[in-house]
Design a protein around this motif. Structure first.
Motif, PDB file in Angstrom:
ATOM      1  N   GLY A  20     -35.275 -22.456  43.810  1.00  0.00           N
ATOM      2  CA  GLY A  20     -36.658 -21.980  43.809  1.00  0.00           C
ATOM      3  C   GLY A  20     -36.795 -20.621  44.474  1.00  0.00           C
ATOM      4  N   TRP A  21     -35.733 -19.835  44.478  1.00  0.00           N
ATOM      5  CA  TRP A  21     -35.730 -18.542  45.150  1.00  0.00           C
ATOM      6  C   TRP A  21     -35.998 -17.417  44.168  1.00  0.00           C
ATOM      7  CZ3 TRP A  21     -30.650 -18.727  48.529  1.00  0.00           C
ATOM      8  CH2 TRP A  21     -30.806 -19.689  49.536  1.00  0.00           C
ATOM      9  N   SER A  22     -36.676 -16.408  44.633  1.00  0.00           N
ATOM     10  CA  SER A  22     -36.823 -15.175  43.865  1.00  0.00           C
ATOM     11  C   SER A  22     -35.595 -14.312  44.133  1.00  0.00           C
ATOM     12  CB  SER A  22     -38.083 -14.425  44.308  1.00  0.00           C
ATOM     13  OG  SER A  22     -37.942 -14.012  45.664  1.00  0.00           O
ATOM     14  N   GLN A  23     -35.460 -13.255  43.356  1.00  0.00           N
ATOM     15  CA  GLN A  23     -34.355 -12.325  43.612  1.00  0.00           C
ATOM     16  C   GLN A  23     -34.505 -11.683  44.993  1.00  0.00           C
ATOM     17  OE1 GLN A  23     -34.524  -9.677  40.213  1.00  0.00           O
ATOM     18  NE2 GLN A  23     -32.953 -10.865  39.125  1.00  0.00           N
ATOM     19  N   GLU A  24     -35.731 -11.438  45.385  1.00  0.00           N
ATOM     20  CA  GLU A  24     -35.985 -10.842  46.697  1.00  0.00           C
ATOM     21  C   GLU A  24     -35.558 -11.785  47.823  1.00  0.00           C
ATOM     22  OE1 GLU A  24     -38.237 -10.977  44.204  1.00  0.00           O
ATOM     23  OE2 GLU A  24     -38.279  -8.861  43.646  1.00  0.00           O
ATOM     24  N   HIS A  25     -35.841 -13.078  47.645  1.00  0.00           N
ATOM     25  CA  HIS A  25     -35.461 -14.051  48.675  1.00  0.00           C
ATOM     26  C   HIS A  25     -33.935 -14.162  48.764  1.00  0.00           C
ATOM     27  CE1 HIS A  25     -36.047 -17.464  51.380  1.00  0.00           C
ATOM     28  NE2 HIS A  25     -35.029 -18.031  50.747  1.00  0.00           N
ATOM     29  N   LEU A  26     -33.252 -14.225  47.616  1.00  0.00           N
ATOM     30  CA  LEU A  26     -31.789 -14.282  47.617  1.00  0.00           C
ATOM     31  C   LEU A  26     -31.204 -13.036  48.273  1.00  0.00           C
ATOM     32  CD1 LEU A  26     -29.109 -15.600  46.908  1.00  0.00           C
ATOM     33  CD2 LEU A  26     -29.332 -14.657  44.593  1.00  0.00           C
ATOM     34  N   ALA A  27     -31.814 -11.892  48.008  1.00  0.00           N
ATOM     35  CA  ALA A  27     -31.354 -10.651  48.637  1.00  0.00           C
ATOM     36  C   ALA A  27     -31.481 -10.740  50.155  1.00  0.00           C
ATOM     37  CB  ALA A  27     -32.147  -9.463  48.095  1.00  0.00           C
ATOM     38  N   ALA A  28     -32.605 -11.260  50.627  1.00  0.00           N
ATOM     39  CA  ALA A  28     -32.820 -11.379  52.070  1.00  0.00           C
ATOM     40  C   ALA A  28     -31.838 -12.357  52.698  1.00  0.00           C
ATOM     41  CB  ALA A  28     -34.261 -11.814  52.346  1.00  0.00           C
ATOM     42  N   VAL A  29     -31.615 -13.486  52.031  1.00  0.00           N
ATOM     43  CA  VAL A  29     -30.716 -14.503  52.588  1.00  0.00           C
ATOM     44  C   VAL A  29     -29.273 -14.022  52.589  1.00  0.00           C
ATOM     45  CG1 VAL A  29     -29.778 -16.820  52.194  1.00  0.00           C
ATOM     46  CG2 VAL A  29     -32.231 -16.427  51.998  1.00  0.00           C
ATOM     47  N   SER A  30     -28.879 -13.310  51.544  1.00  0.00           N
ATOM     48  CA  SER A  30     -27.485 -12.879  51.415  1.00  0.00           C
ATOM     49  C   SER A  30     -27.190 -11.586  52.160  1.00  0.00           C
ATOM     50  CB  SER A  30     -27.129 -12.711  49.938  1.00  0.00           C
ATOM     51  OG  SER A  30     -27.875 -11.651  49.363  1.00  0.00           O
ATOM     52  N   GLY A  31     -28.237 -10.837  52.498  1.00  0.00           N
ATOM     53  CA  GLY A  31     -28.026  -9.553  53.163  1.00  0.00           C
ATOM     54  C   GLY A  31     -27.721  -8.439  52.179  1.00  0.00           C
TER      55      GLY A  31
END
Length: 138
Positions: A20-31
């Motif tokens: 349920g993640w957006s690309q922005e959320h994945l970017a934030a989580v992954s760094g």
């Protein structure tokens, strides 16, 4: 770059969407940057560092996302499936039981020999202690 790897773009997107993640959320989580996530999902080209970051964020093994690791889905005709199952060698339970009995028998024999030798040693120590008690201080 020699350290680039090709990733499975559909799997990256599926794993992200399953969470349920957006690309922005994945970017934030992954760094990683949002642009890097977009490029990974569109092209699949990634450095080893980007692959490590995204697999860590998605909670999968690093090789799980590699395009080269995908195995093609092959549907077998029903008759071929049955033939493959019939071709498997059957386990002979009698031979397995014989092997287990042999191993257990060898373990018992070795235990007997070791126990016998330890008993002989102890008897010799006891005999020498009876003969000369001053030498046997425990």
């Amino acid at each position: 770059m020699a350290s680039d790897v090709k990733l499975d773009t559909r799997l990256i997107r599926k794993l992200r969407e399953d969470k349920g993640w957006s690309q922005e959320h994945l970017a934030a989580v992954s760094g990683l940057s949002v642009r890097t996530i977009q490029r990974l999902e569109a092209e699949g080209n990634a450095s080893l560092e980007s692959r490590s970051a995204i697999t860590l964020a998605l909670g999968v093994e690093p090789l799980a996302l590699d395009e080269a690791m995908k195995s093609p889905v092959v549907e077998l005709p029903p008759t071929l499936t049955v033939d493959v199952i019939k071709a498997r060698p059957a386990i002979d339970l009698f031979k397995v039981a014989q092997l287990i009995a042999l191993v257990v028998g060898l373990m018992i024999a070795m235990g007997y020999v070791v126990g016998r030798d330890l008993a002989k040693r102890d008897n010799q120590i006891n005999a020498s202690c009876k003969a000369n008690p001053a030498d046997c201080r425990r």
